[in-house]
Scaffold this motif. Structure first.
Motif, mmCIF file in Angstrom:
data_model
loop_
_atom_site.group_PDB
_atom_site.id
_atom_site.type_symbol
_atom_site.label_atom_id
_atom_site.label_comp_id
_atom_site.label_asym_id
_atom_site.label_seq_id
_atom_site.Cartn_x
_atom_site.Cartn_y
_atom_site.Cartn_z
ATOM 1 N N ILE A 76 56.295 41.991 47.073
ATOM 2 C CA ILE A 76 55.005 42.425 47.635
ATOM 3 C C ILE A 76 54.162 43.372 46.742
ATOM 4 O O ILE A 76 54.786 44.265 46.142
ATOM 5 N N PRO A 77 52.936 43.302 46.826
ATOM 6 C CA PRO A 77 52.140 43.991 45.742
ATOM 7 C C PRO A 77 52.029 45.556 45.912
ATOM 8 O O PRO A 77 51.966 45.904 47.223
ATOM 9 N N HIS A 78 52.397 46.208 44.822
ATOM 10 C CA HIS A 78 52.250 47.714 45.023
ATOM 11 C C HIS A 78 51.213 48.397 44.315
ATOM 12 O O HIS A 78 50.968 49.639 44.519
ATOM 13 N N LEU A 79 50.435 47.538 43.502
ATOM 14 C CA LEU A 79 49.426 48.159 42.627
ATOM 15 C C LEU A 79 48.239 47.119 42.522
ATOM 16 O O LEU A 79 47.148 47.321 42.984
ATOM 17 N N TYR A 80 48.315 46.098 41.911
ATOM 18 C CA TYR A 80 47.476 44.991 41.588
ATOM 19 C C TYR A 80 47.773 43.734 42.442
ATOM 20 O O TYR A 80 49.132 43.668 42.546
ATOM 21 N N PRO A 81 47.203 42.853 42.711
ATOM 22 C CA PRO A 81 45.702 43.165 42.625
ATOM 23 C C PRO A 81 44.985 44.187 43.667
ATOM 24 O O PRO A 81 44.051 44.709 43.426
ATOM 25 N N ARG A 82 45.959 44.306 44.686
ATOM 26 C CA ARG A 82 45.692 45.712 45.670
ATOM 27 C C ARG A 82 46.972 45.663 46.452
ATOM 28 O O ARG A 82 47.949 44.862 46.369
ATOM 29 N N PRO A 83 47.310 47.083 46.533
ATOM 30 C CA PRO A 83 48.542 47.430 47.429
ATOM 31 C C PRO A 83 48.652 46.666 48.655
ATOM 32 O O PRO A 83 47.797 46.731 49.346
ATOM 33 N N ARG A 203 48.850 40.056 39.176
ATOM 34 C CA ARG A 203 49.820 41.032 39.811
ATOM 35 C C ARG A 203 49.914 42.367 38.832
ATOM 36 O O ARG A 203 50.050 43.461 39.296
ATOM 37 N N HIS A 204 49.486 42.318 37.689
ATOM 38 C CA HIS A 204 49.793 43.408 36.696
ATOM 39 C C HIS A 204 48.412 43.733 36.096
ATOM 40 O O HIS A 204 48.535 44.924 35.165
ATOM 41 N N GLY A 205 47.384 43.152 36.607
ATOM 42 C CA GLY A 205 45.926 43.627 36.207
ATOM 43 C C GLY A 205 45.709 43.537 34.735
ATOM 44 O O GLY A 205 44.810 44.334 33.987
ATOM 45 N N GLY A 206 46.398 42.184 34.016
ATOM 46 C CA GLY A 206 46.162 41.973 32.818
ATOM 47 C C GLY A 206 47.391 41.801 32.040
ATOM 48 O O GLY A 206 48.347 42.170 32.394
ATOM 49 N N ILE A 207 47.188 41.323 30.734
ATOM 50 C CA ILE A 207 48.532 41.343 29.806
ATOM 51 C C ILE A 207 48.902 42.717 29.386
ATOM 52 O O ILE A 207 50.010 42.968 29.328
#
Length: 467
Positions: A76-83, A203-207
């Motif tokens: 379940i996303p909690h930060l990226y791409p959006r919570p 999921r992490h906003g990039g590397i």
């Protein structure tokens, strides 16, 4: 089960009711908390209700009133791409958000440990590729050594389903970036970083965010020993940040392909041999070339990481070598499925990205390559340097035609389905060749997961007639 400590008499919301979510709810209840559970799936909610758990109702005007924390499952996303909207509401209201890994580390140690002769240990493994094999290999080595050991996390059981610690117990955890990024407590005794390659970037906003999620395992808890793969810039940077200098043996540097012979502690593999160096001299060597469960340079890196992780526990090199030879490997990870008419059939369905597929392609001299599925950003153009061993590619799934355009002059055939690919590869393979499933793509176009894809390949190969 590990009863969760610190929430006695409090309501705790649990979001996501898969394996880890249900285990978290049970462990919270065992520790005296009142879990309130929610999943978008009505079937999952029904199962939880049948198990006796009260529902969390996100549609209430004040759903977090009286709730002490929100426990979120890894998917379940909690930060990226959006919570996720429920997570976003918790963040806005200042409700602590955690996961089962954080609950485990806050609850693992108990007053009973004061009576133990040897304190329990936790070895935690993260990285992009090889972490499952490394985790399972560490567990296997410790079993062979007669150590009381349990394995959990992203492999095997959920962490809160483990048995409470006994005298001298060792727990080996595989931790994904989804798990390390959110956990509020991360305090392993030994932490392992295998390698880093681009994956889960949305999921992490990039590397950078992806590496930062992995790095938390080392930065948050300060493990007594850090085993770091240094074949990429990120690993070298991480080792540099942790170590106080070149001779600091709290950091054990690991490599596959380069010699590491400085004043510190290192374990590396070159030309099929594992070597351990300490204080500028070699102290052990193991021939990895004939270990059937660990084929190829990528598995030699896994062997180095596992070796380095158990050496601080006092295990002798000869004992570790014995355990390496009896390791059968993991399903779907360079798994030898069958030998037929002089042809080997290898299932590496877990090779879901370019980096892991590249390692698989380097492990065998002449390959009939089955690839494809749901391609990831960037496709497979970066595999060009590793296609010299490919006699022919058999391309399947959603990205088959895209992959065909990216492999240049490599002979190939659009097969679409696994059944057709296995049939064509088996018909054309010659003695000494390897039919290799290394998809370099996700499975979700044709299969629910990489395991089902690998099982289909295995079943088709086993069904091939003899002769």
């Amino acid at each position: 089960m590990i009863p969760v400590r610190g929430f006695e008499g409090h309501k705790v919301a649990v979001l996501g009711l898969g394996r880890s979510g249900l285990a978290a709810a049970r462990a919270l209840a065992a520790g005296g908390a009142e879990p309130l559970v929610w999943d978008d799936s009505p079937e999952a909610r029904d199962r939880a209700e049948a198990a006796g758990f009260a529902p969390f109702v996100p549609t209430r005007a004040r759903p977090f009133e009286g709730v002490a924390a929100l426990i979120v499952s890894p998917g379940i996303p909690h930060l990226y791409p959006r919570p996720n909207p429920i997570v976003a509401r918790a963040l806005a209201e200042g409700i602590p958000v955690d996961n089962d890994i954080g609950l485990f580390f806050r609850s693992w140690a108990t007053p009973d440990w004061d009576n133990f002769d040897a304190a329990p240990r936790v070895i935690a493994v993260t990285g992009s590729n090889g972490k499952s094999t490394t985790t399972a290999l560490i567990h296997h080595i410790l079993e062979v050594a007669g150590k009381p050991v349990q394995m959990a996390g992203n492999i095997g059981r959920g962490v809160l389903d483990l048995e409470p610690a006994g005298d001298g117990d060792v727990v080996v955890l595989e931790l994904s970036s989804y798990q390390t990024e959110l956990a509020r407590a991360l305090t392993p005794d030994i932490a392992v970083f295998t390698n880093l390659s681009p994956d889960h970037l949305d999921r992490h906003g990039g590397i950078g965010g992806y590496f930062a999620a992995k790095r938390r395992l080392f930065a948050e808890g300060g493990p007594d020993r850090a085993v770091i793969g240094v074949d990429e810039t990120e690993g070298r940077f991480l080792a540099n940040q942790i170590g106080a200098g070149p001779g600091d043996d709290r950091v054990i540097r690991v490599s596959s392909g380069q010699k590491l012979d400085g004043p510190g502690w290192s374990v590396f593999a070159r030309k099929g041999f594992l070597a351990e160096w300490r204080k500028g001299r070699q102290v052990a060597s193991i021939d990895l070339r004939e270990i059937a469960g660990l084929p190829g340079a990528h598995n030699h890196q896994n062997a180095c990481a596992a070796y380095a992780a158990v050496r601080p526990l006092g295990l002798a090199p000869k004992l570790i070598e014995q355990a390496l030879h009896s390791f059968a490997g993991l399903p779907h990870r360079s798994q030898l499925v069958r030998e037929r008419n002089g042809v080997r059939y290898v299932n590496d369905s877990k090779a879901t990205n370019v980096d892991s597929a590249a390692k698989a392609l380097q492990a065998f001299p002449r390959i009939r390559w089955i690839a494809g599925g749901l391609g990831k950003d960037g496709g497979i153009a970066d595999l060009a340097p590793y296609l010299g061993s490919v006699a022919k590619a058999y391309l399947i799934g959603h990205s088959a035609r895209d992959f065909a355009l990216q492999i240049g002059d490599t002979p190939h055939e659009i097969c679409e389905t696994m059944a057709q690919a296995v049939e064509r590869a088996a018909a054309e393979a010659e003695p000494g060749e390897t039919v290799l499933l290394a998809p370099a793509a996700a499975s979700f176009d044709q299969y629910p997961n990489f395991e089902k894809r690998g099982e289909d390949f295995t079943a088709l190969v086993q069904a091939l007639p003899d002769g």
